[in-house]
Design a protein around this motif. Structure first.
Motif, short mmCIF file in Angstrom:
data_model
loop_
_atom_site.label_atom_id
_atom_site.label_comp_id
_atom_site.label_asym_id
_atom_site.label_seq_id
_atom_site.Cartn_x
_atom_site.Cartn_y
_atom_site.Cartn_z
N GLN B 127 -6.79 6.03 -19.17
CA GLN B 127 -7.45 6.01 -17.87
C GLN B 127 -7.31 7.39 -17.18
O GLN B 127 -8.27 7.91 -16.63
CB GLN B 127 -6.82 4.92 -16.99
N ALA B 128 -6.09 7.94 -17.28
CA ALA B 128 -5.84 9.24 -16.66
C ALA B 128 -6.71 10.32 -17.31
O ALA B 128 -7.27 11.19 -16.63
CB ALA B 128 -4.36 9.60 -16.79
N LYS B 129 -6.82 10.28 -18.64
CA LYS B 129 -7.61 11.29 -19.37
C LYS B 129 -9.10 11.19 -19.00
O LYS B 129 -9.77 12.20 -18.82
CB LYS B 129 -7.47 11.09 -20.88
N ILE B 130 -9.58 9.97 -18.90
CA ILE B 130 -11.00 9.78 -18.56
C ILE B 130 -11.27 10.32 -17.16
O ILE B 130 -12.25 11.03 -16.91
CB ILE B 130 -11.40 8.29 -18.67
N GLU B 131 -10.35 10.00 -16.26
CA GLU B 131 -10.49 10.51 -14.88
C GLU B 131 -10.44 12.03 -14.85
O GLU B 131 -11.24 12.68 -14.17
CB GLU B 131 -9.37 9.93 -13.98
N ALA B 132 -9.49 12.59 -15.61
CA ALA B 132 -9.35 14.05 -15.65
C ALA B 132 -10.64 14.68 -16.16
O ALA B 132 -11.09 15.70 -15.65
CB ALA B 132 -8.17 14.43 -16.55
N PHE B 133 -11.22 14.06 -17.17
CA PHE B 133 -12.45 14.60 -17.73
C PHE B 133 -13.57 14.60 -16.69
O PHE B 133 -14.29 15.58 -16.52
CB PHE B 133 -12.88 13.80 -18.96
N ARG B 134 -13.68 13.48 -15.96
CA ARG B 134 -14.74 13.37 -14.95
C ARG B 134 -14.64 14.46 -13.88
O ARG B 134 -15.62 15.11 -13.55
CB ARG B 134 -14.68 12.01 -14.27
N SER B 135 -13.43 14.67 -13.40
CA SER B 135 -13.29 15.65 -12.32
C SER B 135 -13.37 17.07 -12.87
O SER B 135 -13.99 17.95 -12.28
CB SER B 135 -11.99 15.43 -11.55
N LYS B 136 -12.75 17.29 -14.04
CA LYS B 136 -12.73 18.63 -14.63
C LYS B 136 -14.15 19.13 -14.93
O LYS B 136 -14.47 20.30 -14.75
CB LYS B 136 -11.88 18.61 -15.90
N LYS B 137 -14.96 18.24 -15.37
CA LYS B 137 -16.32 18.60 -15.75
C LYS B 137 -17.07 19.23 -14.57
O LYS B 137 -17.73 20.26 -14.72
CB LYS B 137 -17.05 17.33 -16.19
N GLU B 138 -16.91 18.64 -13.40
CA GLU B 138 -17.60 19.16 -12.21
C GLU B 138 -17.07 20.53 -11.84
O GLU B 138 -17.83 21.43 -11.48
CB GLU B 138 -17.44 18.19 -11.03
N VAL B 139 -15.74 20.68 -11.93
CA VAL B 139 -15.13 21.96 -11.61
C VAL B 139 -15.63 23.03 -12.57
O VAL B 139 -15.99 24.13 -12.16
CB VAL B 139 -13.58 21.85 -11.70
N ALA B 149 -19.64 27.01 -19.59
CA ALA B 149 -19.29 25.66 -19.15
C ALA B 149 -19.49 24.66 -20.29
O ALA B 149 -18.67 23.76 -20.50
CB ALA B 149 -20.14 25.26 -17.94
N GLN B 150 -20.57 24.88 -21.02
CA GLN B 150 -20.87 23.98 -22.14
C GLN B 150 -19.73 23.96 -23.15
O GLN B 150 -19.28 22.90 -23.59
CB GLN B 150 -22.18 24.44 -22.81
N VAL B 151 -19.21 25.14 -23.47
CA VAL B 151 -18.12 25.27 -24.43
C VAL B 151 -16.87 24.56 -23.91
O VAL B 151 -16.21 23.79 -24.61
CB VAL B 151 -17.81 26.76 -24.71
N ARG B 152 -16.57 24.82 -22.64
CA ARG B 152 -15.35 24.25 -22.08
C ARG B 152 -15.42 22.74 -21.92
O ARG B 152 -14.44 22.03 -22.12
CB ARG B 152 -15.02 24.91 -20.73
N ILE B 153 -16.58 22.29 -21.51
CA ILE B 153 -16.74 20.84 -21.35
C ILE B 153 -16.64 20.16 -22.71
O ILE B 153 -16.01 19.12 -22.87
CB ILE B 153 -18.10 20.51 -20.68
N SER B 154 -17.22 20.83 -23.69
CA SER B 154 -17.18 20.28 -25.04
C SER B 154 -15.74 20.17 -25.55
O SER B 154 -15.35 19.20 -26.19
CB SER B 154 -18.01 21.17 -25.97
N GLU B 155 -14.93 21.19 -25.22
CA GLU B 155 -13.53 21.19 -25.62
C GLU B 155 -12.77 20.04 -24.95
O GLU B 155 -12.00 19.32 -25.58
CB GLU B 155 -12.91 22.53 -25.25
N ALA B 156 -13.03 19.89 -23.65
CA ALA B 156 -12.38 18.80 -22.91
C ALA B 156 -12.81 17.45 -23.45
O ALA B 156 -12.01 16.52 -23.57
CB ALA B 156 -12.71 18.91 -21.42
#
Lengths: 92, 259
Positions: B127-139, B149-156
């Protein structure tokens, strides 16, 4: 380097520790190939313990792919063996 | 990377990577696979309920077997006091078999306890990881150029994907174990229904199949020494009927303790 213990979580390890992990991993495989269950159990427990003791758990809000993924801590000898001969832990 | 990964871990990593590769672009998949993530969380919750149910059942059985141990011990004493050594021996053999079963159950309850704990942890972590992904993506989108951004989001996304695959694996293993234990609990129930742990007063002179099985299961020497100890206690205790119900392990008797 980031190592995941499958079903448990990720740890960040220094390179020198990773080398020891690597060496133990190879020894574990050798024990499996030799059919030595006791030695497998001993070495595999050492491998898991080394990662837990020397590694720093990756925080929950960090997202990384792992460089290394070791099998679950409760992997049985039979599972380890089938990992190299059959479907193993994760069926294809 | 050559030489950095041992073979055991290489095999496992290759397989998890393969699972992840099925999604062509992990970030896109995750973006639109909210439903999939929720399904996984639901599954974990359901799996957790299964584990708890199995544990409760084993605990119930364990309680029943504990009562059987006390009862068989009492019956052995009563039989011995009445001069029926054969019957006492049978009771002790049954007690030994029940104790063996009990040990197995206790180990399994402890194991399920562990499974329950790790599944709870896994659920929270995912749950924590999914939440982290959601917020991190926007940042990330706000901070970097589209390509970066594409590369970093893909990594996350790979990180979340790996976590999901791993939680799936953990859950599968927990459920497999629970299933094995359920089968064992069923076997104990059946043994009980077949009369293995039944009241000894119903025993005739003959030896049935279960008796023979139990005889094989139980350790003969343990039964012998327990029988000898009981005899000594009986001789010392003046064969008072009031003492028959007490357990066999209190140190007060003193007799039969020498090696």
């Amino acid at each position: 380097m980031i190592v995941r213990i499958a079903t448990e979580g990720q740890y960040r390890l220094d390179d020198d520790v990773l080398e020891r992990v690597n060496a133990l991993d190879n020894d574990v495989v050798a024990a499996v190939e030799a059919g030595d269950e006791a030695r497998f159990a001993e070495l595999f427990a050492q491998l898991i313990a080394l990662i837990r003791v020397e590694g720093a758990p990756v925080p929950e809000d960090e997202l990384h792919g792992s460089d290394v993924i070791v099998p679950p801590p409760d992997t049985s000898f039979d599972e380890a063996r089938s990992e190299f001969t059959g479907d193993g832990l994760i069926p294809d | 990377m050559a030489g950095l990964t041992g073979r055991f871990s290489t095999v496992v990593k290759a397989k998890i990577s393969k699972l992840l590769d099925r999604a062509e672009d992990p970030s896109e998949t995750l973006e639109y696979s909210y439903q999939k993530q929720m399904e996984l969380l639901q599954n974990v919750k359901k799996g957790l309920a299964d584990v708890v149910t199995a544990k409760k059942r084993l605990q119930l059985q364990s309680q029943k077997l504990e009562q059987q141990v006390v009862k068989l011990d009492t019956q052995a004493r009563q039989a011995l006091a009445a001069g029926n050594e054969d019957l006492a021996r049978t009771a002790l053999e049954r007690k030994s078999a029940v104790q063996g079963e009990l040990q197995g159950l206790d180990t399994q309850v402890a194991e399920l306890e562990g499974q329950q704990q790790s599944m709870t942890d896994n659920q929270a972590k995912l749950q924590a990881k999914i939440e982290a992904f959601r917020s991190k993506k926007e940042v990330i989108k706000a901070q970097y150029s589209a390509a970066e951004a594409q590369v970093r989001i893909s990594e996350a996304a790979t990180g979340v994907g790996e976590e999901m695959a791993d939680v799936g694996l953990a859950m599968q293993r927990a459920l497999d174990k629970t299933e094995n234990m359920r089968a064992r609990a069923q076997a104990v129930d059946e043994l009980e229904q077949a009369g293995a742990f039944e009241d000894l007063t119903q025993l005739g002179g003959g030896e049935d199949d279960i008796d023979r099985q139990l005889r094989q299961l139980s350790s003969g020497t343990q039964v012998d020494s327990e029988l000898a100890k009981m005899k000594a206690e009986l001789a010392a205790g003046g064969q008072s009927a009031g003492e028959l119900g007490s357990g066999g392990d209190q140190p007060g008797a003193g007799e039969g303790q020498s090696a």
